[in-house]
Design a protein around this motif. Structure first.
Motif, PDB file in Angstrom:
ATOM      1  N   PRO A 147      12.317  21.812  -3.904  1.00 17.33           N
ATOM      2  CA  PRO A 147      11.141  22.072  -4.736  1.00 17.33           C
ATOM      3  C   PRO A 147      10.452  20.789  -5.200  1.00 17.33           C
ATOM      4  CG  PRO A 147      13.152  22.398  -5.996  1.00 17.33           C
ATOM      5  CD  PRO A 147      13.577  22.062  -4.607  1.00 17.33           C
ATOM      6  N   ALA A 148       9.193  20.940  -5.580  1.00 13.12           N
ATOM      7  CA  ALA A 148       8.459  19.877  -6.269  1.00 13.12           C
ATOM      8  C   ALA A 148       8.098  20.408  -7.648  1.00 13.12           C
ATOM      9  CB  ALA A 148       7.206  19.511  -5.485  1.00 13.12           C
ATOM     10  N   LEU A 149       8.146  19.535  -8.638  1.00 13.03           N
ATOM     11  CA  LEU A 149       7.962  19.972 -10.025  1.00 13.03           C
ATOM     12  C   LEU A 149       6.612  19.502 -10.567  1.00 13.03           C
ATOM     13  CD1 LEU A 149      11.511  19.092 -11.446  1.00 13.03           C
ATOM     14  CD2 LEU A 149      10.759  21.182 -10.289  1.00 13.03           C
ATOM     15  N   GLY A 150       5.799  20.457 -10.996  1.00 13.78           N
ATOM     16  CA  GLY A 150       4.520  20.122 -11.612  1.00 13.78           C
ATOM     17  C   GLY A 150       4.712  19.617 -13.025  1.00 13.78           C
ATOM     18  N   PRO A 151       3.676  19.004 -13.611  1.00 13.90           N
ATOM     19  CA  PRO A 151       3.827  18.431 -14.953  1.00 13.90           C
ATOM     20  C   PRO A 151       3.948  19.491 -16.048  1.00 13.90           C
ATOM     21  CG  PRO A 151       1.568  18.198 -14.161  1.00 13.90           C
ATOM     22  CD  PRO A 151       2.362  18.750 -13.033  1.00 13.90           C
ATOM     23  N   SER A 223      -5.553  16.539  10.971  1.00 11.76           N
ATOM     24  CA  SER A 223      -4.497  16.257  11.944  1.00 11.76           C
ATOM     25  C   SER A 223      -3.900  14.897  11.606  1.00 11.76           C
ATOM     26  CB  SER A 223      -5.084  16.257  13.352  1.00 11.76           C
ATOM     27  OG  SER A 223      -4.078  15.974  14.281  1.00 11.76           O
ATOM     28  N   VAL A 224      -2.599  14.773  11.785  1.00  8.16           N
ATOM     29  CA  VAL A 224      -1.921  13.574  11.282  1.00  8.16           C
ATOM     30  C   VAL A 224      -1.996  12.402  12.241  1.00  8.16           C
ATOM     31  CG1 VAL A 224       0.351  12.644  10.717  1.00  8.16           C
ATOM     32  CG2 VAL A 224      -0.402  14.784   9.723  1.00  8.16           C
ATOM     33  N   ALA A 225      -1.643  12.595  13.479  1.00  4.11           N
ATOM     34  CA  ALA A 225      -1.519  11.446  14.383  1.00  4.11           C
ATOM     35  C   ALA A 225      -2.238  11.732  15.686  1.00  4.11           C
ATOM     36  CB  ALA A 225      -0.051  11.142  14.648  1.00  4.11           C
ATOM     37  N   ASN A 226      -2.686  10.669  16.295  1.00  3.84           N
ATOM     38  CA  ASN A 226      -3.386  10.812  17.565  1.00  3.84           C
ATOM     39  C   ASN A 226      -2.475  10.611  18.758  1.00  3.84           C
ATOM     40  OD1 ASN A 226      -5.863  11.251  16.340  1.00  3.84           O
ATOM     41  ND2 ASN A 226      -6.182   9.065  16.059  1.00  3.84           N
ATOM     42  N   SER A 227      -1.340   9.996  18.534  1.00  2.00           N
ATOM     43  CA  SER A 227      -0.503   9.671  19.686  1.00  2.00           C
ATOM     44  C   SER A 227       0.954   9.917  19.350  1.00  2.00           C
ATOM     45  CB  SER A 227      -0.687   8.201  20.065  1.00  2.00           C
ATOM     46  OG  SER A 227      -0.357   7.384  18.983  1.00  2.00           O
ATOM     47  N   GLY A 228       1.727  10.223  20.355  1.00  2.09           N
ATOM     48  CA  GLY A 228       3.162  10.367  20.182  1.00  2.09           C
ATOM     49  C   GLY A 228       3.540  11.686  19.541  1.00  2.09           C
ATOM     50  N   PRO A 229       4.836  11.908  19.424  1.00  3.86           N
ATOM     51  CA  PRO A 229       5.295  13.115  18.747  1.00  3.86           C
ATOM     52  C   PRO A 229       4.832  13.096  17.295  1.00  3.86           C
ATOM     53  CG  PRO A 229       7.076  12.022  19.900  1.00  3.86           C
ATOM     54  CD  PRO A 229       5.925  11.082  19.903  1.00  3.86           C
ATOM     55  N   GLU A 230       4.398  14.220  16.796  1.00  3.09           N
ATOM     56  CA  GLU A 230       3.642  14.195  15.546  1.00  3.09           C
ATOM     57  C   GLU A 230       4.278  14.979  14.408  1.00  3.09           C
ATOM     58  OE1 GLU A 230       0.038  15.701  17.020  1.00  3.09           O
ATOM     59  OE2 GLU A 230      -0.410  13.906  18.170  1.00  3.09           O
ATOM     60  N   ASN A 231       5.493  15.410  14.559  1.00  2.00           N
ATOM     61  CA  ASN A 231       6.080  16.187  13.484  1.00  2.00           C
ATOM     62  C   ASN A 231       6.232  15.335  12.235  1.00  2.00           C
ATOM     63  OD1 ASN A 231       6.286  18.647  14.709  1.00  2.00           O
ATOM     64  ND2 ASN A 231       8.279  18.200  15.594  1.00  2.00           N
ATOM     65  N   VAL A 232       5.783  15.863  11.146  1.00  2.00           N
ATOM     66  CA  VAL A 232       5.857  15.145   9.876  1.00  2.00           C
ATOM     67  C   VAL A 232       7.276  15.265   9.319  1.00  2.00           C
ATOM     68  CG1 VAL A 232       5.034  15.145   7.513  1.00  2.00           C
ATOM     69  CG2 VAL A 232       3.434  15.526   9.391  1.00  2.00           C
ATOM     70  N   SER A 233       7.842  14.143   8.931  1.00  5.65           N
ATOM     71  CA  SER A 233       9.192  14.196   8.386  1.00  5.65           C
ATOM     72  C   SER A 233       9.259  13.702   6.954  1.00  5.65           C
ATOM     73  CB  SER A 233      10.152  13.378   9.259  1.00  5.65           C
ATOM     74  OG  SER A 233       9.645  12.095   9.485  1.00  5.65           O
ATOM     75  N   GLY A 234       8.145  13.248   6.404  1.00  8.59           N
ATOM     76  CA  GLY A 234       8.168  12.803   5.022  1.00  8.59           C
ATOM     77  C   GLY A 234       6.761  12.604   4.494  1.00  8.59           C
ATOM     78  N   LEU A 235       6.610  12.795   3.183  1.00 10.88           N
ATOM     79  CA  LEU A 235       5.312  12.614   2.532  1.00 10.88           C
ATOM     80  C   LEU A 235       5.528  11.848   1.235  1.00 10.88           C
ATOM     81  CD1 LEU A 235       3.826  16.242   2.637  1.00 10.88           C
ATOM     82  CD2 LEU A 235       2.974  14.293   3.914  1.00 10.88           C
ATOM     83  N   ILE A 236       4.655  10.914   0.950  1.00 16.00           N
ATOM     84  CA  ILE A 236       4.647  10.299  -0.378  1.00 16.00           C
ATOM     85  C   ILE A 236       3.197  10.046  -0.800  1.00 16.00           C
ATOM     86  CG2 ILE A 236       6.906   9.206  -0.051  1.00 16.00           C
ATOM     87  CD1 ILE A 236       5.582   6.569   0.327  1.00 16.00           C
ATOM     88  N   ASP A 395      11.490   9.956  -7.818  1.00 16.51           N
ATOM     89  CA  ASP A 395      12.372   9.528  -8.903  1.00 16.51           C
ATOM     90  C   ASP A 395      13.704  10.230  -8.714  1.00 16.51           C
ATOM     91  OD1 ASP A 395      11.912  12.215  -9.923  1.00 16.51           O
ATOM     92  OD2 ASP A 395       9.965  11.434 -10.567  1.00 16.51           O
ATOM     93  N   ASN A 396      14.646   9.904  -9.542  1.00 14.67           N
ATOM     94  CA  ASN A 396      15.977  10.491  -9.375  1.00 14.67           C
ATOM     95  C   ASN A 396      16.039  11.950  -9.824  1.00 14.67           C
ATOM     96  OD1 ASN A 396      17.034   8.212  -8.266  1.00 14.67           O
ATOM     97  ND2 ASN A 396      17.661   7.341 -10.227  1.00 14.67           N
ATOM     98  N   SER A 397      15.026  12.392 -10.552  1.00 15.45           N
ATOM     99  CA  SER A 397      15.007  13.812 -10.895  1.00 15.45           C
ATOM    100  C   SER A 397      14.413  14.633  -9.744  1.00 15.45           C
ATOM    101  CB  SER A 397      14.219  14.039 -12.179  1.00 15.45           C
ATOM    102  OG  SER A 397      12.871  13.688 -11.975  1.00 15.45           O
ATOM    103  N   ASN A 398      14.002  13.972  -8.695  1.00 12.41           N
ATOM    104  CA  ASN A 398      13.434  14.627  -7.505  1.00 12.41           C
ATOM    105  C   ASN A 398      12.193  15.445  -7.848  1.00 12.41           C
ATOM    106  OD1 ASN A 398      15.446  13.525  -6.016  1.00 12.41           O
ATOM    107  ND2 ASN A 398      16.610  15.408  -5.714  1.00 12.41           N
ATOM    108  N   SER A 399      11.363  14.911  -8.733  1.00  9.46           N
ATOM    109  CA  SER A 399      10.168  15.670  -9.130  1.00  9.46           C
ATOM    110  C   SER A 399       9.182  15.754  -7.965  1.00  9.46           C
ATOM    111  CB  SER A 399       9.502  14.999 -10.328  1.00  9.46           C
ATOM    112  OG  SER A 399       8.872  13.801  -9.936  1.00  9.46           O
ATOM    113  N   ARG A 400       9.173  14.756  -7.109  1.00  7.91           N
ATOM    114  CA  ARG A 400       8.214  14.664  -6.005  1.00  7.91           C
ATOM    115  C   ARG A 400       6.780  14.687  -6.555  1.00  7.91           C
ATOM    116  NH1 ARG A 400      10.593  14.796  -1.303  1.00  7.91           N
ATOM    117  NH2 ARG A 400       8.676  15.257  -0.194  1.00  7.91           N
ATOM    118  N   ARG A 401       6.623  14.064  -7.703  1.00  6.77           N
ATOM    119  CA  ARG A 401       5.317  14.067  -8.365  1.00  6.77           C
ATOM    120  C   ARG A 401       4.951  12.651  -8.778  1.00  6.77           C
ATOM    121  NH1 ARG A 401       6.614  16.789 -12.738  1.00  6.77           N
ATOM    122  NH2 ARG A 401       6.486  15.095 -14.221  1.00  6.77           N
TER     123      ARG A 401
END
Lengths: 405, 104
Positions: A147-151, A223-236, A395-401
Motif C-alpha cells: 500500500p501507499a499511505l496518503g497524508p 508510454s514509459v520507454a522507447n527501447s528495450g523491455p519496458e516493464n516498470v519495476s519501480g517508481l519514485i 521512508d522506513n514507514s513505507n509511506s511511498r509518499r
C-alpha cells in the motif's frame, strides 16, 4: 624451398594455420578475460574501517520490513522489536493473525497497514493498532501491491482482479472504499503506487505511467520507454515533482506534466536492485554497477563491486541514502558498501558473516543511524535522509509518499 | 592415381584463383546470416574466415588435386595459409586493445 616442400606438408601447414585463425578470437577472449580477472577492480582502500556488526541470528533471514515513528521495527517474518538495539527484545507482533510484514506500512499515528490473510484465508488489507488490535479489514484481490499511505489517512492499493483487470483502489481512513480506477496493464508484477507532494498518485501499467488525482480521476497516461523491455519495476517521485520510472536496466524521468525528460539505460544482463533519489537531485541506480546520474540523466560516476568481473557481482539490492549523503548498497555476493556522495569507497563489509551464516540482504537505515540487515546491525554515522527519495518506499514507514519540501 | 604436375606458373595460377574465390564465402555467409542481428561481429568474422577455407580453398584444391594439377593446389594452399595467418594476426591486433583497457 616452398617449391620443394611436399604437398602433404603444405596441406598440413595450411590446416594448422586455418585452425589457428578460427581458434584465435576464442583464445584471445579467454586470455583477455583471464587477465581482467587478475586486475584489481575498485581496489582502493576504504576511507575508514567498517563498523563492527552486531550479529543476530534470530531473524531467520527475514529482514526488516518497516518501522514506526517511535522506532519499532517490524520484520518480514511477522516479528517486531522496539527501538534501541534492534536485535534485542524481538517478539511476535500477533500470533493469531500469522503476521507477515512483507507488505507493511505504518502511518504517523502508528497504525500498521498490511496485506495478508488470517490462517490461510483470503487476502485482506488490514489496519492494526500498534498493540495488534484490528482497526479495520477489507477484502483484497489475490494479487496486490504494497500500500501507499496518503497524508489524510487514506490508503491506496494496486491489485489485479480475477478478470485480469489491474485497478487502483483508494480507501478512506476508516477503511471505506472511496473509489476504484482501472489502470490497464497485463503484467502480474504490480508496482506499488507512489504519491507526490501535491497529492497526485502515480501508478504503472506494464509499460505506461499513469497519473491519477486523489479523487480517482486519471490525469494523464504516457508510454514509459522507447527501447528495450519496458516493464516498470519501480517508481519514485522527487521533491520537485519529477517522476522516475525504473525500467529493465534503466531509468526514465518525467516531469509532472508527463513529458519525458531523459532516459538512461545501463549495460546489464542481470536483475537490477532499485533506484533512490538524493536530496541534491542525484539519482542512484543499482544495477550491474551503482550509477549516480545528475539532473539531466548524465552519469556522474559509477561504482563497481570488487567482484564485478571475477564473480559477476552486481548491485542487486535497493540503495539507501543517509542524511550525510552516504549511499549504502549491497551486492549479489554480499559485498555491503558504504559509498561517499562522490563515488568513493567509504567502507566495505565483504561476504556474509560466518558466525550467523546469513546474507546481509536488503538493509534498512533507521532515522538514528542503525543499518539493520538480515544478519545484524551496524551503527553508522547518520540516519536515513529526509529529502529526496532515499529508500525504496521513501521512508522506513513505507509511506511511498513525497513530503512537501 | 594421376601423376601430379607442378610448375611455378601453376602455383601462380593457384594463388590468383584463391584470391578470386574470396568473395564466394562472403556471399554465402551474408546470404545465410543476413538479418540475424543477434550474431556479434566476432562470430560473423569467424564464420567468414572459416567459410573461406571450407567453401573456397579446400573444394578447389580437391578438384585440382584430382586433376593432377598439384602446382595449382600448392598455390591455393599457399594463399589459404597466407590468408589464415593474416587473419590470426588481425585477431591479435583487434584484441590487443582489450589488454590495455582501463578497468576501475
Amino acid at each position: 624451398m616452398l617449391a620443394r616442400m611436399r604437398l602433404r606438408t603444405v596441406f598440413l601447414i595450411y590446416m594448422l594455420s586455418t585452425a589457428a585463425a578460427i581458434v584465435a578470437p576464442y583464445a584471445m577472449t579467454t586470455i583477455v578475460n583471464a587477465r581482467r580477472k587478475t586486475i584489481p577492480v575498485n581496489s582502493e582502500p576504504p576511507q575508514e574501517p567498517a563498523p563492527v556488526p552486531q550479529l543476530r541470528s534470530m531473524w531467520s533471514g527475514d529482514g526488516p520490513a518497516c518501522s514506526a515513528s517511535n522506532g519499532t521495527i517490524y520484520y518480514a517474518n511477522g516479528k517486531q522489536s522496539d527501538g534501541g538495539d534492534p536485535g534485542a527484545n524481538i517478539q511476535p507482533f500477533d500470533d493469531s493473525l500469522r503476521s507477515d510484514f512483507r507488505t507493511c506500512a505504518v502511518s504517523g499515528d502508528g497504525t500498521v497497514y498490511k496485506v495478508g490473510s488470517a490462517d490461510g484465508g483470503p487476502l485482506s488489507l488490514n489496519a492494526l493498532e500498534p498493540t495488534a488490535q484490528l482497526k479495520w479489514s477489507v477484502p483484497a484481490q489475490e494479487v496486490c501491491s504494497r500500500p501507499a499511505l496518503g497524508p489524510d489517512g487514506s490508503v491506496y492499493l494496486v491489485s489485479r482482479t480475477r478478470a485480469g483487470t489491474t485497478i487502483l483502489t483508494g480507501y478512506g481512513a476508516g477503511g471505506s472504499k472511496l473509489w476504484e480506477t482501472p489502470i490497464g496493464g497485463t503484467g502480474w508484477h504490480l508496482t506499488a503506487p507512489v504519491i507526490a507532494a501535491n497529492g497526485t498518485i502515480y501508478v504503472s501499467a506494464t509499460s505506461q505511467l499513469v497519473a491519477i488525482e486523489s479523487t480517482g480521476r486519471e490525469i494523464w497516461r504516457v508510454s514509459v520507454a522507447n527501447s528495450g523491455p519496458e516493464n516498470v519495476s519501480g517508481l519514485i517521485v522527487g521533491d520537485d515533482g519529477r517522476i522516475f520510472v525504473q525500467v529493465f536496466h534503466g531509468v526514465v524521468a518525467f516531469n509532472e506534466r508527463g513529458e519525458k525528460l531523459w532516459e538512461f539505460l545501463a549495460d546489464n544482463q542481470d536483475l537490477d536492485g532499485g533506484i533512490a533519489l538524493g536530496g541534491d537531485g542525484t539519482l542512484y541506480l543499482a544495477s550491474r554497477f551503482l550509477y549516480a546520474l545528475d539532473k539531466t540523466g548524465k552519469p556522474k560516476w559509477d561504482f563497481k563491486s570488487e567482484l564485478t568481473y571475477t564473480k559477476r557481482d552486481y548491485f542487486g539490492h535497493q540503495p539507501i541514502i543517509a542524511k550525510d549523503g552516504t549511499i549504502y548498497a549491497n551486492t549479489l555476493r554480499d559485498q555491503l558498501y558504504a559509498i561517499t556522495p562522490d563515488g568513493r569507497k567509504k567502507w566495505l563489509v565483504s561476504g556474509e558473516p560466518r558466525a550467523v551464516k546469513r546474507a546481509w540482504g536488503q538493509p534498512m537505515l533507521t532515522r538514528d543511524g542503525m543499518l539493520v540487515t538480515n544478519a545484524g546491525w551496524f551503527a553508522v554515522a547518520s540516519g536515513l535522509a529526509t529529502t529526496g527519495w532515499p529508500s525504496e518506499s521513501h521512508d522506513n514507514s513505507n509511506s511511498r509518499r513525497q513530503e512537501n519540501p | 592415381m594421376t601423376e601430379g604436375t607442378a610448375s611455378r606458373r601453376q602455383v601462380v595460377v593457384g594463388v590468383v584463383l584463391g584470391i578470386l574465390l574470396l568473395p564466394l564465402p562472403l556471399v554465402l555467409e551474408f546470404a545465410y546470416f543476413h538479418g540475424t542481428g543477434t550474431l556479434d561481429v566476432v562470430f560473423h568474422a569467424v564464420v567468414f574466415f572459416g567459410a573461406i577455407q571450407a567453401f573456397a580453398i579446400l573444394p578447389a584444391s580437391l578438384c585440382f588435386y584430382v586433376a593432377g594439377k598439384h602446382g595449382v593446389v600448392r598455390g591455393l594452399l599457399y594463399f589459404g595459409t597466407f590468408a589464415a595467418l593474416c587473419n590470426t594476426v588481425l585477431w591479435v591486433f583487434v584484441y590487443r586493445g582489450l589488454f590495455n583497457a582501463r578497468i576501475y
